[in-house]
Design an enzyme around this catalytic site. Structure first.
Site, PDB file in Angstrom:
ATOM      1  N   LYS A 150      53.191  43.009  32.724  1.00 24.16           N
ATOM      2  CA  LYS A 150      52.637  43.978  33.557  1.00 24.16           C
ATOM      3  C   LYS A 150      52.441  45.172  32.601  1.00 24.16           C
ATOM      4  O   LYS A 150      53.610  45.748  32.529  1.00 24.16           O
ATOM      5  CB  LYS A 150      53.129  44.033  34.847  1.00 24.16           C
ATOM      6  N   LYS A 246      41.131  34.216  42.236  1.00 24.25           N
ATOM      7  CA  LYS A 246      42.042  34.538  43.278  1.00 24.25           C
ATOM      8  C   LYS A 246      41.383  34.123  44.605  1.00 24.25           C
ATOM      9  O   LYS A 246      40.517  34.683  44.986  1.00 24.25           O
ATOM     10  CB  LYS A 246      42.779  35.736  43.410  1.00 24.25           C
TER      11      LYS A 246
END
Length: 328
Positions: A150, A246
């Site tokens: 990240k 997703k």
């Protein structure tokens, strides 16, 4: 034959904290759905996401509002029109698939003609932090095959070099969560290539995708926040190399299957991803693994405790056996 709906907001503590460019959290807040009919129960779960204007309360209200329609015979096809793509539709859509499979005495995989690969490697997320903190996390996870790093705030170059040094053999994915700027992008992508990153997720804010059309880059670029469902997907071809599917964005497995088909037609590679959530969210998404080059379904690994009968994770691989929790 009436379907009875039960839905509730549930909270699962995260092991430590989870930090991305937009902030940190210490718990996963999900909305869980059960559809009961003639003693059979279908389950689903979703993660309302503030980035998309969703809250747990608004998501629960949208689900509960469909209770009369479900009792009156709302079908999965009807559901696609009754709710837009998003978390609420995802929980209901997945619960309906689960219930359909149980009524038919089979699995959702059989209903969709999807087969699970013998092995499914999943990314493991290295949360955003200082270079030293991320290096420590990467060192502890260096035995895993694929790490998702990240990024998305100043100091990313130092973070990426620290992670690569701590996990020299691991495959790396970078997720900037819309945090990079167009002027810096060529340099950052070159550094990613130097650090042997194999995919960069959503480097620019959604809506700035046109800047990617003429950008030379060695590392494939993947759309996440820029792609939700079928609407708008065609516009991303030629700007992105891959898309992150997703179920909380597509609004469930039904539209996700359509997105997979269209992405393949457009020549876009596929990543299947997740929010931080339990195995009840991972199991429907796991069905897309055979279509995906990258799988990022590590949500339960980030929790202090998963649901009972959840997925089994070993050495960066997701178990492929049947589950009583969802899908047969």
């Amino acid at each position: 034959m009436t379907i009875h709906l039960t839905a509730a907001i549930e909270r699962f503590p995260i092991a430590g904290s989870f930090t991305i460019a937009r902030g940190s959290k210490t718990e996963a807040v999900v909305v869980a759905v059960q559809l009961e009919q003639d003693g059979l129960v279908g389950r689903g779960e979703c993660v309302p996401y503030a980035r998309y204007g969703e809250t747990p309360e608004s998501t629960l209200a949208a689900i509960d509002a469909l209770a009369p329609a479900l009792s009156a015979g709302l079908t999965r096809a009807d559901l696609q029109k009754a709710l837009p793509p998003g978390a609420a539709r995802n929980a209901l859509d997945c619960a309906m698939w689960d219930l359909d499979a149980r009524r038919a005495g089979t699995s959702v995989a059989a209903l969709t003609d999807l087969s699970l690969p013998q092995q499914i490697e999943t990314a493991y997320t290295i949360s955003l932090g200082t270079p030293d903190a991320m290096a420590d996390a990467a060192a502890r996870a260096a035995h895993l095959p694929l790490l998702k790093v990240k990024l998305g705030v100043p100091g990313d170059v130092e973070r990426l070099h620290a992670v690569r040094a701590a996990a020299p053999e691991a495959r790396l994915i970078v997720d900037a969560n819309e945090g990079w700027h167009g002027d810096d992008l060529p340099v950052l992508l070159d550094i990613c290539a130097h650090c042997r990153v194999e995919l960069v997720e959503q480097p620019l804010p959604a809506g700035q995708d046109a800047a990617l059309a003429d950008l030379d880059h060695l590392v494939p670029i993947c759309a996440d926040e820029s792609v939700h469902a079928l609407a708008g997907l065609d516009e991303l071809a030629g700007r992105y190399d891959a898309i992150n599917i997703k179920l909380d964005k597509t609004g469930g497995l039904t539209e996700a299957l359509a997105v997979v088909q269209r992405a393949e037609e457009l020549g876009l590679q596929i990543m299947v991803g997740c929010m931080v959530s339990t195995s009840l969210s991972m199991l429907p998404a796991r069905l897309l693994a055979s279509k995906a080059r990258w799988v990022d379904l590590d949500g339960p690994l980030l929790l202090a405790e998963d649901r009972p009968d959840g997925l089994v994770y070993r050495g960066g691989e997701i178990g492929t056996g049947p589950s009583g929790l969802w899908g047969g």
